[in-house]
Scaffold this motif. Structure first.
Motif: not given
Length: 231
Positions: A122-125, A115-119
């Protein structure tokens, strides 16, 4: 570019891994009077759930029936169904196998890192998420096994009160996630969801066991949150 490679996922999980080693040591020390190294290693590999493993250790100490232990672990871990359902929305383009692998190792903490990285991305592999999950998994395994070995050298590990370590970790997780929610969710919506959860728990606690009240209140709060997001 962030959120893409396995290495980047592992780097993002370093704080979680360090926390897992310390909590794993506490868990292993608590388990030492009742379990050997092989049993703890097997538990950490197959169960891989801090709160559930602490509960299992307590129930094993009380010589509880296997069915009671299994049911307790199921109720404690059922929240991961909700976490996995939400996390899967970030990996719709990934294969079924990749999603199963991600869900199998997803924890409260690795979900929080996601969730922190999503900030920021936008696109997480799926590779990034695998790095996040696997480093945390390895750290928990090593921490619990090392803790069990260390606990075998202590005369009375229960006297240290290390079972509170897990509570402290969850307080830290909640505080960081609450700060994140304040940044992304309107205050009136957040207040409504929390009010529904709190009121539902108070009512259900008078009718069912507290563990079931927590579960059903959480599910109701999640349902309200999804309905509000659709508006």
């Amino acid at each position: 570019m962030r959120g893409q490679t396995f290495k980047q996922g592992a780097q993002a999980a370093v704080p979680t891994a360090l926390g897992y080693i310390s909590i794993g040591l506490a868990c292993g020390i608590m388990a030492a009077p009742y379990m050997n190294l092989f049993e703890m290693a097997l538990m950490s590999l197959l169960v891989y759930a801090g709160s559930a493993q602490f509960a299992m250790i307590g129930m094993i100490a009380l010589q509880a029936p296997v069915l009671a232990i299994a049911l307790t672990v199921f109720l404690i871990n059922i929240r991961h169904l909700l976490l996995c359902l939400h996390a899967s929305t970030f990996f719709r383009k990934s294969s079924l196998g990749e999603n199963i692998a991600i869900g199998s190792l997803l924890t409260d903490e690795t979900y929080g890192v996601l969730m922190g990285e999503q900030l920021h991305t936008e696109l997480i592999s799926a590779s990034w998420m695998q790095g996040n999950n696997l480093l945390s998994y390895a750290a928990w395994f090593l921490g619990t096994v090392a803790g069990t070995a260390l606990g075998g050298l202590l005369p009375n590990p229960e006297s240290f009160g290390l079972d509170f370590a897990l509570v402290a970790m969850f307080i830290g997780i909640f505080s960081s996630q609450f700060a994140l929610m304040l940044r992304r969710v309107r205050m009136n919506k957040l207040f409504l969801v929390l009010s529904v959860v709190g009121l539902a728990y108070l009512l259900l606690a008078m009718l069912v066991q507290h563990s079931l009240a927590v579960l059903f209140a959480t599910l109701l709060g999640c349902t309200v949150g999804v309905l509000l997001d659709d508006k």
